[in-house]
Design a protein around this motif. Sequence first.
Motif, PDB file in Angstrom:
ATOM      1  N   ARG A 424       0.828  -1.220   0.000  1.00 23.37           N
ATOM      2  CA  ARG A 424       0.000   0.000   0.000  1.00 23.37           C
ATOM      3  C   ARG A 424       0.852   1.255   0.000  1.00 23.37           C
ATOM      4  N   GLN A 425       2.174   1.093  -0.080  1.00 22.81           N
ATOM      5  CA  GLN A 425       3.102   2.225  -0.128  1.00 22.81           C
ATOM      6  C   GLN A 425       2.959   3.125   1.106  1.00 22.81           C
ATOM      7  N   VAL A 426       2.734   2.473   2.254  1.00 27.58           N
ATOM      8  CA  VAL A 426       2.657   3.195   3.524  1.00 27.58           C
ATOM      9  C   VAL A 426       4.051   3.225   4.139  1.00 27.58           C
ATOM     10  N   ARG A 427       4.527   4.409   4.428  1.00 32.63           N
ATOM     11  CA  ARG A 427       5.870   4.564   4.986  1.00 32.63           C
ATOM     12  C   ARG A 427       5.802   4.437   6.509  1.00 32.63           C
ATOM     13  N   ILE A 428       6.577   3.511   7.044  1.00 32.70           N
ATOM     14  CA  ILE A 428       6.623   3.310   8.498  1.00 32.70           C
ATOM     15  C   ILE A 428       7.945   3.877   9.006  1.00 32.70           C
ATOM     16  N   VAL A 429       7.840   4.861   9.885  1.00 35.79           N
ATOM     17  CA  VAL A 429       9.007   5.555  10.426  1.00 35.79           C
ATOM     18  C   VAL A 429       9.201   5.092  11.859  1.00 35.79           C
ATOM     19  N   GLU A 463      -3.380   5.044   0.883  1.00 35.65           N
ATOM     20  CA  GLU A 463      -2.161   4.639   0.182  1.00 35.65           C
ATOM     21  C   GLU A 463      -1.200   5.826   0.090  1.00 35.65           C
ATOM     22  N   GLY A 464       0.078   5.534   0.383  1.00 41.27           N
ATOM     23  CA  GLY A 464       1.070   6.601   0.383  1.00 41.27           C
ATOM     24  C   GLY A 464       1.120   7.353   1.701  1.00 41.27           C
ATOM     25  N   GLY A 465       0.403   6.849   2.720  1.00 42.01           N
ATOM     26  CA  GLY A 465       0.374   7.527   4.014  1.00 42.01           C
ATOM     27  C   GLY A 465       1.622   7.240   4.837  1.00 42.01           C
ATOM     28  N   ARG A 466       1.535   7.625   6.119  1.00 42.56           N
ATOM     29  CA  ARG A 466       2.709   7.497   6.984  1.00 42.56           C
ATOM     30  C   ARG A 466       2.260   7.053   8.382  1.00 42.56           C
ATOM     31  N   THR A 467       3.043   6.167   8.955  1.00 46.71           N
ATOM     32  CA  THR A 467       2.832   5.746  10.348  1.00 46.71           C
ATOM     33  C   THR A 467       4.170   5.840  11.064  1.00 46.71           C
ATOM     34  N   THR A 468       4.174   6.551  12.194  1.00 46.11           N
ATOM     35  CA  THR A 468       5.405   6.754  12.957  1.00 46.11           C
ATOM     36  C   THR A 468       5.277   6.028  14.284  1.00 46.11           C
ATOM     37  N   ILE A 469       6.299   5.217  14.593  1.00 46.48           N
ATOM     38  CA  ILE A 469       6.324   4.471  15.852  1.00 46.48           C
ATOM     39  C   ILE A 469       7.462   5.026  16.689  1.00 46.48           C
ATOM     40  N   ARG A 470       7.130   5.446  17.924  1.00 42.29           N
ATOM     41  CA  ARG A 470       8.137   6.026  18.816  1.00 42.29           C
ATOM     42  C   ARG A 470       8.129   5.241  20.125  1.00 42.29           C
ATOM     43  N   GLY A 475       8.372   9.249  32.453  1.00 45.04           N
ATOM     44  CA  GLY A 475       8.750   9.355  33.852  1.00 45.04           C
ATOM     45  C   GLY A 475       9.800   8.327  34.204  1.00 45.04           C
ATOM     46  N   ALA A 476       9.930   8.018  35.491  1.00 45.18           N
ATOM     47  CA  ALA A 476      10.948   7.080  35.956  1.00 45.18           C
ATOM     48  C   ALA A 476      10.430   5.656  36.037  1.00 45.18           C
ATOM     49  N   SER A 477       9.099   5.474  35.914  1.00 43.11           N
ATOM     50  CA  SER A 477       8.531   4.155  36.169  1.00 43.11           C
ATOM     51  C   SER A 477       7.829   3.555  34.974  1.00 43.11           C
ATOM     52  N   PHE A 478       7.754   4.256  33.851  1.00 43.33           N
ATOM     53  CA  PHE A 478       6.982   3.747  32.725  1.00 43.33           C
ATOM     54  C   PHE A 478       7.744   3.936  31.414  1.00 43.33           C
ATOM     55  N   ILE A 479       7.439   3.058  30.473  1.00 38.71           N
ATOM     56  CA  ILE A 479       7.907   3.162  29.093  1.00 38.71           C
ATOM     57  C   ILE A 479       6.684   3.278  28.200  1.00 38.71           C
ATOM     58  N   ALA A 480       6.751   4.140  27.195  1.00 35.82           N
ATOM     59  CA  ALA A 480       5.619   4.358  26.300  1.00 35.82           C
ATOM     60  C   ALA A 480       6.032   4.069  24.866  1.00 35.82           C
ATOM     61  N   VAL A 481       5.084   3.481  24.131  1.00 40.08           N
ATOM     62  CA  VAL A 481       5.256   3.254  22.692  1.00 40.08           C
ATOM     63  C   VAL A 481       4.056   3.873  22.005  1.00 40.08           C
ATOM     64  N   SER A 482       4.310   4.866  21.140  1.00 38.83           N
ATOM     65  CA  SER A 482       3.218   5.563  20.472  1.00 38.83           C
ATOM     66  C   SER A 482       3.188   5.198  18.993  1.00 38.83           C
ATOM     67  N   PHE A 483       1.959   5.060  18.470  1.00 39.07           N
ATOM     68  CA  PHE A 483       1.735   4.757  17.055  1.00 39.07           C
ATOM     69  C   PHE A 483       0.951   5.926  16.476  1.00 39.07           C
ATOM     70  N   GLU A 484       1.604   6.742  15.679  1.00 38.30           N
ATOM     71  CA  GLU A 484       0.998   7.956  15.119  1.00 38.30           C
ATOM     72  C   GLU A 484       0.782   7.768  13.620  1.00 38.30           C
ATOM     73  N   ASP A 485      -0.446   8.079  13.158  1.00 37.39           N
ATOM     74  CA  ASP A 485      -0.716   7.973  11.723  1.00 37.39           C
ATOM     75  C   ASP A 485      -1.345   9.270  11.234  1.00 37.39           C
ATOM     76  N   ASN A 486      -1.314   9.456   9.940  1.00 37.07           N
ATOM     77  CA  ASN A 486      -1.947  10.638   9.336  1.00 37.07           C
ATOM     78  C   ASN A 486      -3.202  10.229   8.569  1.00 37.07           C
ATOM     79  N   GLY A 487      -3.981   9.323   9.193  1.00 35.85           N
ATOM     80  CA  GLY A 487      -5.162   8.788   8.532  1.00 35.85           C
ATOM     81  C   GLY A 487      -6.412   9.628   8.763  1.00 35.85           C
ATOM     82  N   VAL A 488      -7.559   8.946   8.741  1.00 35.18           N
ATOM     83  CA  VAL A 488      -8.849   9.648   8.774  1.00 35.18           C
ATOM     84  C   VAL A 488      -9.175  10.205  10.151  1.00 35.18           C
ATOM     85  N   GLY A 489      -8.572   9.671  11.217  1.00 33.51           N
ATOM     86  CA  GLY A 489      -8.844  10.170  12.549  1.00 33.51           C
ATOM     87  C   GLY A 489     -10.186   9.672  13.077  1.00 33.51           C
TER      88      GLY A 489
END
Length: 556
Positions: A424-429, A463-470, A475-489
Amino acid sequence: MREHYKALQRKIVLIMVAAAIVPLIILAAINYFEFQATFLREAQTPFRSIVAKTKNSFELFLAERSSTVSLIASIYGYDDLADKGTLRRIFLAMQREFAGFADLALIDEDGRIVNYVGPYYKELEGVDYSSQEWFHRVRSQNRYTSEVFSGFRHFPHVVIAVRHTTPDGQSWIVRATLDTTQFKKILAAMNLEPGSDAFLISRQGILQTDSAYYGKALEPVPLDLPAAGQEATVAESVDSRGRKILVSVAGIADTDFVLMAVKSTDAFLLNWLIVRLDLLLVFLFSCLCIYFVAARTVGRLIDRLHQSDQERERAMLQMEHSQKLSSIGRLAAGIAHEVNNPLAIINEKAGLLQDIVALEKEFPKRDMFEAQLASITAAVQRCKDITHRMLGFARRMDVKIEQLNVNDMVRETLTFLEKEALHRQVRIVLELDDSLPAVSCDRGQLQQVFLNVLTNALAAVPEGGRTTIRSFARGASFIAVSFEDNGVGMDEETRAHIFEPFFTTKGEEGTGLGMSIIYGIVKRHGGDIEVQSELGSGSTVTVILPIRQPGTGART
């Protein structure tokens, strides 16, 4: 099936409306009669009060005049009162100080006028009052206020007479006449409503003042006379014209006068009619509100019941589907295990052939054999990776807490979806923080969380969209993983229900269980999920996991 719910809705609405309106009707009836009685009392109270105040005014007026005449009879001797000039000065002083006096006279013990000051001198000169009722009353009572009568002057008036007796037995009577005009002024000061009337009557029912509706002075009043005491009373009656009226009476102390006031009930009955109309409108409005609220509430409950039944059916289907998936998972695990065995043999044989080729110094077509063997080894390794992932998902029901690197889990999960993203030509960053510590999680469940969130992100972008994973520390006690997309919302309503079971925006293609399941997984691991989204501007789903030392584990 839908008719069944409608019939149930009608029955429930009918029961609720009846249960609410029947007590309301009883309460309205009680309030109606209580309010009517209170309204009548409230209408009578000011009427009684004004009659009582006017009665006090009459008593004060007559008491002042009677005391004045008594004082004159006491402080002046017979000879002084018999003197024309002295009596005139006294009369003029009385008129200056007290309104209402019409004349003043000295009368001897036999009832003859000895001296007189006033406008009726010619008519009253030498008049003998011995036959008059008031004369006999004053002789027996020493002080008397008469009813209104015309007498010798043929004009309505009131007599105040005081008999004075000296120690040596000589007596005389001082008589003053009151003009009834003052009575009319006192009555006019009541300021009664239009259609009302007030007048004085005698205890025999003779008008003492003119009435606006019931006759002139000295005529019988055409009304039923209630008992008149010293306190003002109010009673309902009907007058000679058929009008419903309120009659208030109060006796004037030390006289035969009775103050009577008449008020038509039409005025306050009209107000009561308006109040009754208001009560009826309020009652009808309340009934409509009850029906509307009951219908809306029951309608929503029936809709929820219908929806719940549908969700229950879907849940049953989903349970069957889950059982099938579980069977498929166990089958996949068995297949993967069985496939691994021949793959191991193939891998060993390929390795043996590689060793043989390497040992032979003059092996013909060495390059071609080595290339084919390398291809076989790579294919076997690829098959091993596939079966390894299949086994990982097949073991997800068996929770095993271990120290995991979230970045590795993200990269591993991406291998399942990289073909779809490429197609689908989706760029995953990837913006991963490699310095993050490990977290204590179940590998299969964490992989399921990441896979579900990433699948939704890829489905939301065009198609041609983007998804960013960070990945980053929270804080000192947690780890976060975020999935950001530029889709329909998502809109606000979708964000509010995204973690509810069976809620889906994919129509028939979705089960609505994915986000609720991963929400439960993250919560059981002591973490949380945050969703930020705006319709048309994409979404960001952040998975927050706690950092635990080895051995602490997660609650499963």
